[in-house]
Design an enzyme around this catalytic site. Sequence first.
Site, short mmCIF file in Angstrom:
data_model
loop_
_atom_site.label_atom_id
_atom_site.label_comp_id
_atom_site.label_asym_id
_atom_site.label_seq_id
_atom_site.Cartn_x
_atom_site.Cartn_y
_atom_site.Cartn_z
N ASP A 142 107.93 38.53 68.35
CA ASP A 142 107.82 37.07 68.31
C ASP A 142 109.13 36.50 67.79
O ASP A 142 109.46 36.62 66.61
CB ASP A 142 106.65 36.69 67.40
CG ASP A 142 106.43 35.19 67.28
OD1 ASP A 142 107.32 34.41 67.65
OD2 ASP A 142 105.36 34.80 66.78
N MET A 143 109.88 35.86 68.69
CA MET A 143 111.20 35.31 68.35
C MET A 143 111.16 33.79 68.41
O MET A 143 111.07 33.19 69.48
CB MET A 143 112.26 35.85 69.32
CG MET A 143 112.45 37.36 69.26
SD MET A 143 112.92 37.99 67.62
CE MET A 143 114.49 37.19 67.36
N GLU A 144 111.23 33.17 67.24
CA GLU A 144 111.28 31.72 67.11
C GLU A 144 111.89 31.39 65.76
O GLU A 144 111.86 32.20 64.84
CB GLU A 144 109.90 31.10 67.27
CG GLU A 144 108.84 31.69 66.34
CD GLU A 144 107.43 31.18 66.65
OE1 GLU A 144 107.26 29.94 66.62
OE2 GLU A 144 106.53 32.00 66.87
N TRP A 145 112.44 30.23 65.61
CA TRP A 145 112.96 29.81 64.32
C TRP A 145 111.78 29.55 63.38
O TRP A 145 110.73 29.08 63.80
CB TRP A 145 113.80 28.57 64.43
CG TRP A 145 115.03 28.68 65.28
CD1 TRP A 145 115.39 27.89 66.32
CD2 TRP A 145 116.10 29.64 65.14
NE1 TRP A 145 116.59 28.28 66.85
CE2 TRP A 145 117.05 29.36 66.15
CE3 TRP A 145 116.34 30.72 64.28
CZ2 TRP A 145 118.22 30.10 66.32
CZ3 TRP A 145 117.50 31.46 64.45
CH2 TRP A 145 118.42 31.16 65.45
N TYR A 184 107.92 37.29 72.94
CA TYR A 184 107.32 35.95 72.84
C TYR A 184 108.41 35.00 72.34
O TYR A 184 109.16 35.33 71.41
CB TYR A 184 106.16 35.98 71.84
CG TYR A 184 105.63 34.61 71.47
CD1 TYR A 184 104.51 34.08 72.11
CD2 TYR A 184 106.22 33.84 70.46
CE1 TYR A 184 104.00 32.82 71.76
CE2 TYR A 184 105.73 32.59 70.11
CZ TYR A 184 104.62 32.09 70.77
OH TYR A 184 104.13 30.86 70.42
#
Length: 260
Positions: A142-145, A184
């Site tokens: 899961d890659m998001e800020w 993601y």
Amino acid sequence: MIARLLALFVLLTLAACGSGSAPPAAPGVLFAPNFRDAKPVDFAHPSPARFAVHGIDAARFQTSINWNIARANGVNFAFLKATEGGDLLDIEFKKHWRKAGRAGVVRGAYHFYYFCTTPEVQAQWFIRNVPRSRGALPPVLDMEWNPFSPTCAKVRPPAAEVQRQMRVWLRIVEAHYGQRPIIYTTPRFYEENDLKSFRGYEYWLRTTAKTPREAFPGQSWRFWQYSATGTIPGIKGDVDLNAFSGSRAEWNAWLARRAQ
């Protein structure tokens, strides 16, 4: 055949009544989504309704799930939050993993990435906490800020470094589970880190106001998270809704290739 149909009818009847004793359906049976959305969106073509196979993702916020009832109402798969950073285990993960598996829901685990901890440490933390279970979906990165972290909110490396760290985590996890992970991501993170150039992986895309075609132009996808406000019998409170990119036959074929 008649006996099987009768058994499925009984299961659906129990689910509709909210019974907590509904038995799990036969393995491999797919159910149409009996989902509602508290904040429905009028998507352009294609809408989520076009897709035959739907599921959810769940974390500590979903404290009460009757997985048998949820499955009978269209939860054919579930991505479950397992780990975050290098030391956080989602408090509901083990329960969700165990009970979803018992209900015959095809499940996988995901890791929420932190840029304050090395990818090696994060990969090993995920491996330490997520079992290698037969039939599980590929692991998810899961890659998001993360704007809410008191320590990592302002740590935002340049795109080249983001991609380097992703590759380290992905290689370690793939070697352990024997499955290439899924990525993601969100529109903002995707754009700011040039993930359109990050090839070789399947994508699970979050876009709750636009279609993937609109929010991620030119990007192929395997799963689409299209709502954060879904309501499903058997699940207390809101839950994220997701669709698989193909038909029932394509789901079965993909699952045969990808489930470990």
